[in-house]
Design a protein around this motif. Structure first.
Motif, PDB file in Angstrom:
ATOM      1  N   SER A  34       0.769  -0.987   0.238  1.00 25.08           N
ATOM      2  CA  SER A  34       0.352   0.003  -0.466  1.00 25.08           C
ATOM      3  C   SER A  34       1.042   1.059  -0.199  1.00 25.08           C
ATOM      4  O   SER A  34       0.540   2.132  -0.280  1.00 25.08           O
ATOM      5  N   ASP A  35       2.347   1.227   0.130  1.00 24.85           N
ATOM      6  CA  ASP A  35       2.856   2.420   0.564  1.00 24.85           C
ATOM      7  C   ASP A  35       3.912   2.772  -0.462  1.00 24.85           C
ATOM      8  O   ASP A  35       4.941   3.631  -0.509  1.00 24.85           O
ATOM      9  N   ALA A  36       3.593   1.564  -1.713  1.00 21.09           N
ATOM     10  CA  ALA A  36       4.756   1.511  -2.559  1.00 21.09           C
ATOM     11  C   ALA A  36       4.819   2.212  -4.226  1.00 21.09           C
ATOM     12  O   ALA A  36       3.473   2.676  -3.964  1.00 21.09           O
ATOM     13  N   THR A  37       5.229   3.071  -4.246  1.00 22.59           N
ATOM     14  CA  THR A  37       5.544   4.182  -5.250  1.00 22.59           C
ATOM     15  C   THR A  37       5.724   3.678  -6.348  1.00 22.59           C
ATOM     16  O   THR A  37       6.491   2.038  -6.757  1.00 22.59           O
ATOM     17  N   LYS A  38       5.475   4.403  -7.879  1.00 26.64           N
ATOM     18  CA  LYS A  38       6.144   3.778  -9.045  1.00 26.64           C
ATOM     19  C   LYS A  38       7.241   3.244  -9.561  1.00 26.64           C
ATOM     20  O   LYS A  38       8.015   2.580 -10.049  1.00 26.64           O
ATOM     21  N   THR A  39       8.382   4.725  -8.602  1.00 27.32           N
ATOM     22  CA  THR A  39      10.309   4.229  -8.920  1.00 27.32           C
ATOM     23  C   THR A  39       9.929   3.123  -8.201  1.00 27.32           C
ATOM     24  O   THR A  39      10.748   2.304  -8.607  1.00 27.32           O
ATOM     25  N   GLU A  40       9.313   2.450  -6.767  1.00 26.78           N
ATOM     26  CA  GLU A  40       9.829   1.335  -5.887  1.00 26.78           C
ATOM     27  C   GLU A  40       9.965   0.301  -7.088  1.00 26.78           C
ATOM     28  O   GLU A  40      10.213  -0.877  -6.938  1.00 26.78           O
ATOM     29  N   VAL A  41       8.553   0.869  -7.247  1.00 31.68           N
ATOM     30  CA  VAL A  41       7.652  -0.717  -8.248  1.00 31.68           C
ATOM     31  C   VAL A  41       8.515  -1.306  -9.495  1.00 31.68           C
ATOM     32  O   VAL A  41       9.407  -2.289  -9.417  1.00 31.68           O
ATOM     33  N   LYS A  42       8.569  -0.111 -10.216  1.00 31.25           N
ATOM     34  CA  LYS A  42       9.598  -0.627 -11.345  1.00 31.25           C
ATOM     35  C   LYS A  42      11.039  -1.029 -11.056  1.00 31.25           C
ATOM     36  O   LYS A  42      11.596  -1.855 -11.429  1.00 31.25           O
ATOM     37  N   LYS A  43      11.689  -0.623  -9.670  1.00 29.96           N
ATOM     38  CA  LYS A  43      12.866  -1.102  -9.663  1.00 29.96           C
ATOM     39  C   LYS A  43      12.714  -2.547  -9.408  1.00 29.96           C
ATOM     40  O   LYS A  43      13.718  -3.013  -9.161  1.00 29.96           O
ATOM     41  N   ALA A  44      11.800  -2.999  -8.606  1.00 34.76           N
ATOM     42  CA  ALA A  44      11.897  -4.046  -8.201  1.00 34.76           C
ATOM     43  C   ALA A  44      11.540  -5.195  -8.761  1.00 34.76           C
ATOM     44  O   ALA A  44      12.068  -6.068  -9.140  1.00 34.76           O
ATOM     45  N   VAL A  45      10.549  -4.403 -10.004  1.00 29.95           N
ATOM     46  CA  VAL A  45      10.629  -5.212 -11.358  1.00 29.95           C
ATOM     47  C   VAL A  45      12.153  -5.832 -12.357  1.00 29.95           C
ATOM     48  O   VAL A  45      12.397  -6.497 -12.756  1.00 29.95           O
ATOM     49  N   GLU A  46      12.527  -4.660 -12.607  1.00 25.68           N
ATOM     50  CA  GLU A  46      13.844  -4.724 -12.903  1.00 25.68           C
ATOM     51  C   GLU A  46      15.487  -5.356 -12.438  1.00 25.68           C
ATOM     52  O   GLU A  46      15.497  -6.433 -12.781  1.00 25.68           O
ATOM     53  N   ALA A  47      14.742  -5.512 -11.257  1.00 25.27           N
ATOM     54  CA  ALA A  47      15.920  -5.939 -10.109  1.00 25.27           C
ATOM     55  C   ALA A  47      15.207  -7.939  -9.812  1.00 25.27           C
ATOM     56  O   ALA A  47      16.216  -8.622 -10.216  1.00 25.27           O
ATOM     57  N   LEU A  48      14.022  -8.196 -10.023  1.00 23.63           N
ATOM     58  CA  LEU A  48      13.534  -9.423  -9.955  1.00 23.63           C
ATOM     59  C   LEU A  48      13.804 -10.347 -10.804  1.00 23.63           C
ATOM     60  O   LEU A  48      14.078 -11.122 -11.386  1.00 23.63           O
TER      61      LEU A  48
END
Length: 98
Positions: A34-48
């Motif tokens: 619920s506290d995730a930002t767009k940049t965090e989601v982008k970095k997480a997908v690119e990392a995983l």
């Protein structure tokens, strides 16, 4: 972004018929914190997944009010992220070709 935060941002895939149609066009749907930002989601997908992300759209979904014999209850609110990958990139786990 540290590795621990990556696993807290992406909670899992959100698989529905609408998500399956979007996956055919290179757009994948995830349940996110619920506290995730767009940049965090982008970095997480690119990392995983080690894929290049083109864009991220985030949607807040309010939980439905449901009635039962014991009275009214409310389902939990969720937050979804629609992740569009760069041209030519796909996630093999999301395609229904098994």
């Amino acid at each position: 972004m540290n590795q621990e935060r990556v696993f807290k941002v992406l909670l899992g895939p959100h698989m529905t018929e609408k998500a399956a149609v979007a996956a055919e066009n290179g757009q994948y749907v995830f349940k996110v914190a619920s506290d995730a930002t767009k940049t965090e989601v982008k970095k997480a997908v690119e990392a995983l997944f080690e894929k290049k992300v083109k864009s991220v759209q985030v949607v807040n979904i309010k939980g439905k009010v449901k009635r039962s014999a014991r009275g009214e209850g409310r389902r939990n609110d969720i937050r979804k992220a629609y992740v569009t990958l760069a041209a030519g990139e796909t996630l093999e786990d999301f395609t229904g070709n098994e």
